[in-house]
Enzyme design. Structure first.
Site, PDB file in Angstrom:
ATOM      1  N   ARG A  19     -18.423 -21.928  29.343  1.00 40.78           N
ATOM      2  CA  ARG A  19     -18.067 -23.338  29.126  1.00 40.78           C
ATOM      3  C   ARG A  19     -17.512 -23.974  30.408  1.00 40.78           C
ATOM      4  O   ARG A  19     -18.156 -24.788  31.041  1.00 40.78           O
ATOM      5  CB  ARG A  19     -17.060 -23.443  27.959  1.00 40.78           C
ATOM      6  CG  ARG A  19     -16.867 -24.850  27.436  1.00 40.78           C
ATOM      7  CD  ARG A  19     -15.908 -25.719  28.221  1.00 40.78           C
ATOM      8  NE  ARG A  19     -14.574 -25.148  28.378  1.00 40.78           N
ATOM      9  CZ  ARG A  19     -13.662 -25.661  29.188  1.00 40.78           C
ATOM     10  NH1 ARG A  19     -13.929 -26.730  29.927  1.00 40.78           N
ATOM     11  NH2 ARG A  19     -12.468 -25.101  29.308  1.00 40.78           N
ATOM     12  N   ASP A  20     -16.328 -23.555  30.824  1.00 41.94           N
ATOM     13  CA  ASP A  20     -15.676 -24.227  31.960  1.00 41.94           C
ATOM     14  C   ASP A  20     -16.456 -23.993  33.246  1.00 41.94           C
ATOM     15  O   ASP A  20     -16.522 -24.869  34.114  1.00 41.94           O
ATOM     16  CB  ASP A  20     -14.242 -23.703  32.110  1.00 41.94           C
ATOM     17  CG  ASP A  20     -13.339 -24.653  32.871  1.00 41.94           C
ATOM     18  OD1 ASP A  20     -13.815 -25.736  33.266  1.00 41.94           O
ATOM     19  OD2 ASP A  20     -12.172 -24.321  33.082  1.00 41.94           O
ATOM     20  N   HIS A 211      -4.201 -20.895  32.817  1.00 39.08           N
ATOM     21  CA  HIS A 211      -5.594 -21.220  33.153  1.00 39.08           C
ATOM     22  C   HIS A 211      -5.595 -21.731  34.593  1.00 39.08           C
ATOM     23  O   HIS A 211      -5.277 -22.890  34.851  1.00 39.08           O
ATOM     24  CB  HIS A 211      -6.052 -22.302  32.164  1.00 39.08           C
ATOM     25  CG  HIS A 211      -7.449 -22.815  32.334  1.00 39.08           C
ATOM     26  ND1 HIS A 211      -8.443 -22.598  31.411  1.00 39.08           N
ATOM     27  CD2 HIS A 211      -8.017 -23.595  33.293  1.00 39.08           C
ATOM     28  CE1 HIS A 211      -9.562 -23.209  31.799  1.00 39.08           C
ATOM     29  NE2 HIS A 211      -9.326 -23.810  32.950  1.00 39.08           N
ATOM     30  N   HIS A 213      -7.434 -22.397  38.283  1.00 39.03           N
ATOM     31  CA  HIS A 213      -8.601 -22.506  39.156  1.00 39.03           C
ATOM     32  C   HIS A 213      -8.140 -22.032  40.542  1.00 39.03           C
ATOM     33  O   HIS A 213      -6.952 -22.073  40.851  1.00 39.03           O
ATOM     34  CB  HIS A 213      -9.131 -23.940  39.167  1.00 39.03           C
ATOM     35  CG  HIS A 213      -9.806 -24.316  37.874  1.00 39.03           C
ATOM     36  ND1 HIS A 213     -11.144 -24.618  37.776  1.00 39.03           N
ATOM     37  CD2 HIS A 213      -9.325 -24.407  36.606  1.00 39.03           C
ATOM     38  CE1 HIS A 213     -11.453 -24.898  36.522  1.00 39.03           C
ATOM     39  NE2 HIS A 213     -10.363 -24.778  35.784  1.00 39.03           N
ATOM     40  N   CYS A 244     -14.491 -28.958  39.520  1.00 39.96           N
ATOM     41  CA  CYS A 244     -13.982 -30.097  38.765  1.00 39.96           C
ATOM     42  C   CYS A 244     -14.591 -31.341  39.373  1.00 39.96           C
ATOM     43  O   CYS A 244     -14.385 -31.620  40.553  1.00 39.96           O
ATOM     44  CB  CYS A 244     -12.453 -30.156  38.816  1.00 39.96           C
ATOM     45  SG  CYS A 244     -11.778 -31.625  38.015  1.00 39.96           S
ATOM     46  N   ASN A 253     -12.806 -21.478  38.034  1.00 43.84           N
ATOM     47  CA  ASN A 253     -11.702 -20.683  37.516  1.00 43.84           C
ATOM     48  C   ASN A 253     -11.599 -19.412  38.331  1.00 43.84           C
ATOM     49  O   ASN A 253     -12.579 -18.942  38.900  1.00 43.84           O
ATOM     50  CB  ASN A 253     -11.977 -20.285  36.057  1.00 43.84           C
ATOM     51  CG  ASN A 253     -12.006 -21.464  35.133  1.00 43.84           C
ATOM     52  OD1 ASN A 253     -13.009 -22.149  35.036  1.00 43.84           O
ATOM     53  ND2 ASN A 253     -10.901 -21.711  34.467  1.00 43.84           N
TER      54      ASN A 253
END
Ligand code: HMG
Ligand code: MG
Length: 302
Positions: A19-20, A211, A213, A244, A253
Site C-alpha cells: 500500500r504505502d 511508522h 520513512h 511522498c 518507508n
C-alpha cells in the site's frame, strides 16, 4: 534488549509495502504482480500486511485495482490484511471486496491534510466518523494513522501537542491502534522519543505503532529509540519502496528487511523468516526496475 517500559521481546511488523510503498512508485505494477507480492509476503511469517487502499483512483492511480488485488490474494491463516479507506465510499468498496480490517488516516498538520486529502483535520475525522460507526457494527477493526508527526513539508515544525490531540481523538473514537507517521522522514531520535512519550501519556503504549520513512537515514535510529520507550508495533515496507508526492525528495518507508535484521540482531523476535523477506524484496525491486532501498538485501544479494 533491555527496555525500560516493556518487557516483551516480540515486535509485530506491519508490512505496508503493497500500500504505502506502491502508492508512490512511478512504475504501475499489474494486479497479478501485486497479488504475487502479497502472497510471497504471506509466506514470510508476517502477521499483518496492509494490502492496498480504497481511495479515489484519480488521486492514487497506482492502486486503482484495489478490489481485484484484494480478491486475488491468498488469505493465509493467521495473517490479517487491513486496507486503507478515506471515507464511507472507500469502506463500502473495501467490504465488498471482502476486507475484514481497515485503516483511516489524518495528519497532525492542517496544511498537509489539505494537500493529501483536500480536508482539514476536523473534516477528515468527520468523513471517517461514519466509517468508525459502520465498522463497529460490522465487527471490523479500525487502525488510525496520524501523519506528519515529526515535521510537515508545508508548515515545518509540528507541535507535539497537535500530535497528541489527534492521536488521542482517534483512539477515543475507537481506533484499536494508532500509527504515528513520520511521513517525510525528517525526524531524529530524541524528537521521536519525546513525541512518543507525550502521546503515550494519553494513549496506552500497547495501542501505538511507529511508522518511519527513511528520507534522512534516521529511521532505524528512531525505531530503536521508540522500542526503548516500549513500542512493539513497527510499520515498514519490503525493499523500502515509496515516497511522498507532497514532499520533494522524501523516500519510502524504512525497509522491512533492515528492521527485521536489526530486531533479530538484538535478540528480539518477529516471527519472520528474514531470508524469505530478502528474497521477496529483491524480487520486488526487479519488478519495479530499480535498486532495492534495503541495505540488508543489497548486502546479501551482492
Ligand atoms: P475529493 O476530490 O475532495 O472528494 O477527494 P470528493 O468526495 O469530492 O470526491 C471526488 C470524486 O472521488 C468523486 O468521483 C467520488 O465518487 C470519488 P466523481 O464524482 O468526480 O467521479 N471518490 C472515490 N472513489 C473511489 N473510492 C473512494 C472515493 N472517495 C471519493 N474512496 C478523497 C477526497 C479523500 C477521496 C481523496 O482526496 C483521496 O482519495 N485521497 C487519497 C490520498 C491518499 O491515498 N494519500 C496517501 C495515503 S496517506 C499516507 O500515505 C500516509 C500514511 O502512510 C502515514 C504516513 O506515512 O504518515 C498513512
Ligand atoms: Mg507512510
Amino acid at each position: 534488549m533491555e527496555t525500560r517500559m516493556n518487557a516483551s521481546n516480540h515486535v509485530r511488523i506491519v508490512e505496508v509495502g503493497p500500500r504505502d510503498g506502491l502508492q508512490n512508485e512511478k512504475a504501475l505494477l499489474p494486479a497479478a504482480v501485486k497479488i504475487e507480492l502479497i502472497d510471497r509476503l504471506s509466506a514470510t511469517g508476517l502477521a499483518t500486511i496492509e494490502a492496498t487502499s480504497f481511495v479515489s483512483p484519480k488521486w492514487v492511480p497506482q492502486l486503482a485495482d484495489a478490489a481485484e488485488v484484494f480478491r486475488g490474494i491468498r488469505k493465509a491463516p493467521g495473517v490479517v490484511y487491513p486496507v486503507l479507506v478515506p471515507n464511507l465510499q472507500g469502506y463500502e468498496r473495501a467490504r465488498e471486496a471482502g476486507a475484514g480490517e481497515v485503516a483511516v488516516f489524518t495528519a497532525a498538520s492542517e496544511a498537509f491534510n489539505r494537500a493529501n486529502i483536500n480536508a482539514s483535520i476536523d473534516e477528515s475525522i468527520d468523513r471517517f466518523m461514519p466509517v468508525l460507526e459502520r465498522a463497529r457494527a460490522d465487527g471490523v477493526a479500525v487502525r488510525g494513522y496520524v501523519s506528519t508527526v515529526l515535521g510537515c513539508p508545508y508548515q515545518g515544525e509540528v507541535p507535539v501537542a497537535d500530535v497528541v490531540r489527534v492521536a488521542r481523538r482517534l483512539h477515543d473514537l475507537g481506533c484499536h491502534e494508532i500509527s504515528l507517521g513520520d511521513t517525510i522522514g525528517v525526524g531524529t531520535p530524541v524528537k521521536a522519543r519525546d513525541m512518543l512519550r507525550a502521546v503515550a501519556s494519553e494513549v496506552p503504549m500497547s495501542a501505538l505503532a511507529v511508522h518511519f520513512h527513511d528520507t534522512y537515514g534516521q529511521a532505524l535510529a528512531n525505531i530503536l529509540t521508540c522500542l526503548d520507550e516500549g513500542v512493539r508495533v513497527v510499520d515498514s515496507a519490503v525493499s523500502g519502496t515509496g515516497g511522498c508526492p507532497y514532499a520533494k525528495g522524501a523516500t519510502g518507508n524504512v525497509a522491512s528487511e533492515d528492521v527485521v535484521y536489526m530486531l533479530h540482531g538484538m535478540g528480539m523476535t518477529t516471527g519472520i523468516d528474514l531470508d524469505k523477506l530478502i528474497e521477496t524484496g529483491a524480487w520486488l525491486a526487479g519488478r519495479l526496475g530499480k535498486e532495492t532501498a534495503s541495505r540488508v538485501t543489497r548486502a546479501r544479494t551482492a
